[in-house]
Scaffold this motif. Sequence first.
Motif, PDB file in Angstrom:
ATOM      1  N   THR A  10      11.078   9.295  -9.619  1.00  0.00           N
ATOM      2  CA  THR A  10      11.099   8.026 -10.337  1.00  0.00           C
ATOM      3  C   THR A  10      10.749   6.864  -9.404  1.00  0.00           C
ATOM      4  OG1 THR A  10      13.422   7.573  -9.849  1.00  0.00           O
ATOM      5  CG2 THR A  10      12.945   8.909 -11.811  1.00  0.00           C
ATOM      6  N   ASP A  11      10.446   5.724 -10.000  1.00  0.00           N
ATOM      7  CA  ASP A  11      10.204   4.516  -9.208  1.00  0.00           C
ATOM      8  C   ASP A  11      11.439   4.159  -8.388  1.00  0.00           C
ATOM      9  OD1 ASP A  11       7.705   4.378 -10.340  1.00  0.00           O
ATOM     10  OD2 ASP A  11       8.093   2.571 -11.527  1.00  0.00           O
ATOM     11  N   ALA A  12      12.617   4.339  -8.972  1.00  0.00           N
ATOM     12  CA  ALA A  12      13.856   4.012  -8.259  1.00  0.00           C
ATOM     13  C   ALA A  12      14.018   4.892  -7.026  1.00  0.00           C
ATOM     14  CB  ALA A  12      15.051   4.165  -9.189  1.00  0.00           C
ATOM     15  N   GLU A  13      13.659   6.163  -7.137  1.00  0.00           N
ATOM     16  CA  GLU A  13      13.743   7.064  -5.983  1.00  0.00           C
ATOM     17  C   GLU A  13      12.714   6.691  -4.933  1.00  0.00           C
ATOM     18  OE1 GLU A  13      15.447  11.198  -7.892  1.00  0.00           O
ATOM     19  OE2 GLU A  13      13.359  10.659  -8.290  1.00  0.00           O
ATOM     20  N   VAL A  48       0.838  -1.198   0.000  1.00  0.00           N
ATOM     21  CA  VAL A  48       0.000   0.000   0.000  1.00  0.00           C
ATOM     22  C   VAL A  48       0.875   1.251   0.000  1.00  0.00           C
ATOM     23  CG1 VAL A  48      -1.747   1.300   1.267  1.00  0.00           C
ATOM     24  CG2 VAL A  48      -1.846  -1.201   1.224  1.00  0.00           C
ATOM     25  N   PHE A  49       1.893   1.243   0.844  1.00  0.00           N
ATOM     26  CA  PHE A  49       2.787   2.384   1.018  1.00  0.00           C
ATOM     27  C   PHE A  49       3.441   2.781  -0.306  1.00  0.00           C
ATOM     28  CE2 PHE A  49       6.921   4.037   2.892  1.00  0.00           C
ATOM     29  CZ  PHE A  49       6.369   5.216   3.339  1.00  0.00           C
ATOM     30  N   ALA A  50       3.986   1.822  -1.030  1.00  0.00           N
ATOM     31  CA  ALA A  50       4.645   2.114  -2.302  1.00  0.00           C
ATOM     32  C   ALA A  50       3.645   2.667  -3.322  1.00  0.00           C
ATOM     33  CB  ALA A  50       5.324   0.866  -2.841  1.00  0.00           C
ATOM     34  N   ALA A  51       2.451   2.097  -3.330  1.00  0.00           N
ATOM     35  CA  ALA A  51       1.446   2.513  -4.310  1.00  0.00           C
ATOM     36  C   ALA A  51       0.970   3.951  -4.094  1.00  0.00           C
ATOM     37  CB  ALA A  51       0.259   1.559  -4.263  1.00  0.00           C
ATOM     38  N   MET A  52       1.045   4.437  -2.873  1.00  0.00           N
ATOM     39  CA  MET A  52       0.503   5.764  -2.543  1.00  0.00           C
ATOM     40  C   MET A  52       1.470   6.909  -2.848  1.00  0.00           C
ATOM     41  SD  MET A  52      -2.595   5.537  -1.284  1.00  0.00           S
ATOM     42  CE  MET A  52      -2.805   6.994  -0.257  1.00  0.00           C
ATOM     43  N   PHE A  53       2.693   6.609  -3.188  1.00  0.00           N
ATOM     44  CA  PHE A  53       3.739   7.627  -3.335  1.00  0.00           C
ATOM     45  C   PHE A  53       3.352   8.757  -4.288  1.00  0.00           C
ATOM     46  CE2 PHE A  53       7.692   8.884  -5.665  1.00  0.00           C
ATOM     47  CZ  PHE A  53       8.310   9.571  -4.634  1.00  0.00           C
ATOM     48  N   MET A 106      -1.185  15.276  -4.292  1.00  0.00           N
ATOM     49  CA  MET A 106      -1.965  15.979  -3.287  1.00  0.00           C
ATOM     50  C   MET A 106      -1.147  17.039  -2.552  1.00  0.00           C
ATOM     51  SD  MET A 106      -4.961  14.790  -3.689  1.00  0.00           S
ATOM     52  CE  MET A 106      -5.755  15.573  -2.286  1.00  0.00           C
ATOM     53  N   SER A 107       0.175  16.926  -2.624  1.00  0.00           N
ATOM     54  CA  SER A 107       1.047  17.931  -1.994  1.00  0.00           C
ATOM     55  C   SER A 107       1.256  19.144  -2.887  1.00  0.00           C
ATOM     56  CB  SER A 107       2.412  17.303  -1.670  1.00  0.00           C
ATOM     57  OG  SER A 107       2.280  16.252  -0.750  1.00  0.00           O
ATOM     58  N   GLY A 108       0.797  19.045  -4.139  1.00  0.00           N
ATOM     59  CA  GLY A 108       0.892  20.188  -5.044  1.00  0.00           C
ATOM     60  C   GLY A 108       1.827  19.994  -6.224  1.00  0.00           C
ATOM     61  N   ILE A 109       2.341  18.777  -6.412  1.00  0.00           N
ATOM     62  CA  ILE A 109       3.214  18.508  -7.547  1.00  0.00           C
ATOM     63  C   ILE A 109       2.356  18.174  -8.771  1.00  0.00           C
ATOM     64  CG2 ILE A 109       5.067  17.035  -8.436  1.00  0.00           C
ATOM     65  CD1 ILE A 109       5.851  18.894  -6.090  1.00  0.00           C
ATOM     66  N   GLU A 110       2.459  18.989  -9.825  1.00  0.00           N
ATOM     67  CA  GLU A 110       1.575  18.848 -10.980  1.00  0.00           C
ATOM     68  C   GLU A 110       1.817  17.570 -11.770  1.00  0.00           C
ATOM     69  OE1 GLU A 110      -1.045  20.634 -12.114  1.00  0.00           O
ATOM     70  OE2 GLU A 110      -0.946  21.714 -10.212  1.00  0.00           O
ATOM     71  N   ASN A 111       3.075  17.161 -11.911  1.00  0.00           N
ATOM     72  CA  ASN A 111       3.401  15.966 -12.678  1.00  0.00           C
ATOM     73  C   ASN A 111       4.283  15.042 -11.835  1.00  0.00           C
ATOM     74  OD1 ASN A 111       2.234  16.713 -15.390  1.00  0.00           O
ATOM     75  ND2 ASN A 111       3.645  18.435 -15.099  1.00  0.00           N
ATOM     76  N   PRO A 112       3.673  14.295 -10.920  1.00  0.00           N
ATOM     77  CA  PRO A 112       4.437  13.482  -9.972  1.00  0.00           C
ATOM     78  C   PRO A 112       5.405  12.506 -10.617  1.00  0.00           C
ATOM     79  CG  PRO A 112       2.157  13.627  -9.280  1.00  0.00           C
ATOM     80  CD  PRO A 112       2.227  14.217 -10.648  1.00  0.00           C
ATOM     81  N   ARG A 113       5.024  11.888 -11.734  1.00  0.00           N
ATOM     82  CA  ARG A 113       5.887  10.882 -12.347  1.00  0.00           C
ATOM     83  C   ARG A 113       7.027  11.498 -13.156  1.00  0.00           C
ATOM     84  NH1 ARG A 113       3.922   5.691 -11.701  1.00  0.00           N
ATOM     85  NH2 ARG A 113       1.823   5.630 -10.780  1.00  0.00           N
ATOM     86  N   GLU A 114       6.987  12.790 -13.350  1.00  0.00           N
ATOM     87  CA  GLU A 114       8.132  13.514 -13.910  1.00  0.00           C
ATOM     88  C   GLU A 114       8.992  14.084 -12.783  1.00  0.00           C
ATOM     89  OE1 GLU A 114       6.759  16.474 -16.622  1.00  0.00           O
ATOM     90  OE2 GLU A 114       5.631  15.037 -17.861  1.00  0.00           O
ATOM     91  N   PHE A 115       8.375  14.314 -11.659  1.00  0.00           N
ATOM     92  CA  PHE A 115       9.063  14.882 -10.496  1.00  0.00           C
ATOM     93  C   PHE A 115       9.987  13.855  -9.838  1.00  0.00           C
ATOM     94  CE2 PHE A 115       9.276  15.765  -5.937  1.00  0.00           C
ATOM     95  CZ  PHE A 115       9.581  17.125  -5.905  1.00  0.00           C
ATOM     96  N   ILE A 160      13.530   5.330  -1.011  1.00  0.00           N
ATOM     97  CA  ILE A 160      12.940   5.879   0.214  1.00  0.00           C
ATOM     98  C   ILE A 160      12.221   4.786   0.991  1.00  0.00           C
ATOM     99  CG2 ILE A 160      11.278   7.525   1.146  1.00  0.00           C
ATOM    100  CD1 ILE A 160      11.834   9.276  -1.353  1.00  0.00           C
ATOM    101  N   VAL A 161      11.455   3.965   0.283  1.00  0.00           N
ATOM    102  CA  VAL A 161      10.741   2.869   0.947  1.00  0.00           C
ATOM    103  C   VAL A 161      11.721   1.945   1.662  1.00  0.00           C
ATOM    104  CG1 VAL A 161       9.344   0.795   0.566  1.00  0.00           C
ATOM    105  CG2 VAL A 161       8.734   2.937  -0.581  1.00  0.00           C
ATOM    106  N   SER A 162      12.881   1.707   1.069  1.00  0.00           N
ATOM    107  CA  SER A 162      13.869   0.814   1.667  1.00  0.00           C
ATOM    108  C   SER A 162      14.408   1.332   2.991  1.00  0.00           C
ATOM    109  CB  SER A 162      15.036   0.575   0.703  1.00  0.00           C
ATOM    110  OG  SER A 162      15.854   1.733   0.586  1.00  0.00           O
ATOM    111  N   SER A 163      14.256   2.634   3.237  1.00  0.00           N
ATOM    112  CA  SER A 163      14.767   3.215   4.488  1.00  0.00           C
ATOM    113  C   SER A 163      14.002   2.687   5.699  1.00  0.00           C
ATOM    114  CB  SER A 163      14.682   4.748   4.450  1.00  0.00           C
ATOM    115  OG  SER A 163      13.335   5.196   4.494  1.00  0.00           O
TER     116      SER A 163
END
Length: 231
Positions: free
Chosen positions: A90-93, A68-73, A79-88, A97-100
């Motif tokens: 990457t999955d690797a990034e 669930v956590f990974a899917a919500m990124f 919702m935080s105001g980023i217009e193009n999240p998948r350009e902002f 973060i999830v690995s932390s």
Amino acid sequence: MPKHVVFDVVGTCVSYSAFFSRISSVLGPRLLANNITPKLFGFAWMESSEREFTYLSISSRYTPYKQVFAAMFYRILWMSGIENPREFATDAERDEIVSSYSELELREGVQETFGMLRDAGFTVWCLTTGDVERVRGYFMKANMDMPLENFRSCDGMGVAKPALAAYKPLFESFGEEEEKWFAAAHILHRFKGAYCSVYEKEDCRELFGVDMDVMADTLPAMAKKIIEASK
């Protein structure tokens, strides 16, 4: 008479600092350029994931929290105001973060807290929604003795805290006359409980409508109050 204290782990015994630090190192400058602090983004991501995780659980569609956590990124970036999240980002990034979550560390005073309770005759348990191997790893990394047999997870039951069914098997394994406490940094359950404000700061009693048996600002102070209350 045997006495037990069951601890919530992540958030209560384990700090989220490493998670927030990883967000800062991976996305910090980009977030701040959009007037979003890494800690607030991280909190919104966790809390929204917890909500969806809980909704899935109570609607009989239990899904492990990590999934669930990974899917919500990207949704939370939007919702935080980023217009193009998948350009902002990457999955690797996201995955970095999830690995932390595997690098989270015990809060100050946990070893002292468990030691005081054990010296006072309590058996200390840990109840988690996560997988036991990862959660026990937090204690092992800190060279802290926490036996594997004293860990329980509700993950395999297809139910999530705070549903009473998540707590029931462990509490029913104790004798009816045995003393049973649940210790956490949040107010969620109806068992004899101890609350520590180390994570949330504000207890919001006007919302939950409950006074815990023990309330304290630090984990060692909470342990002292539990011991005193059990005399």
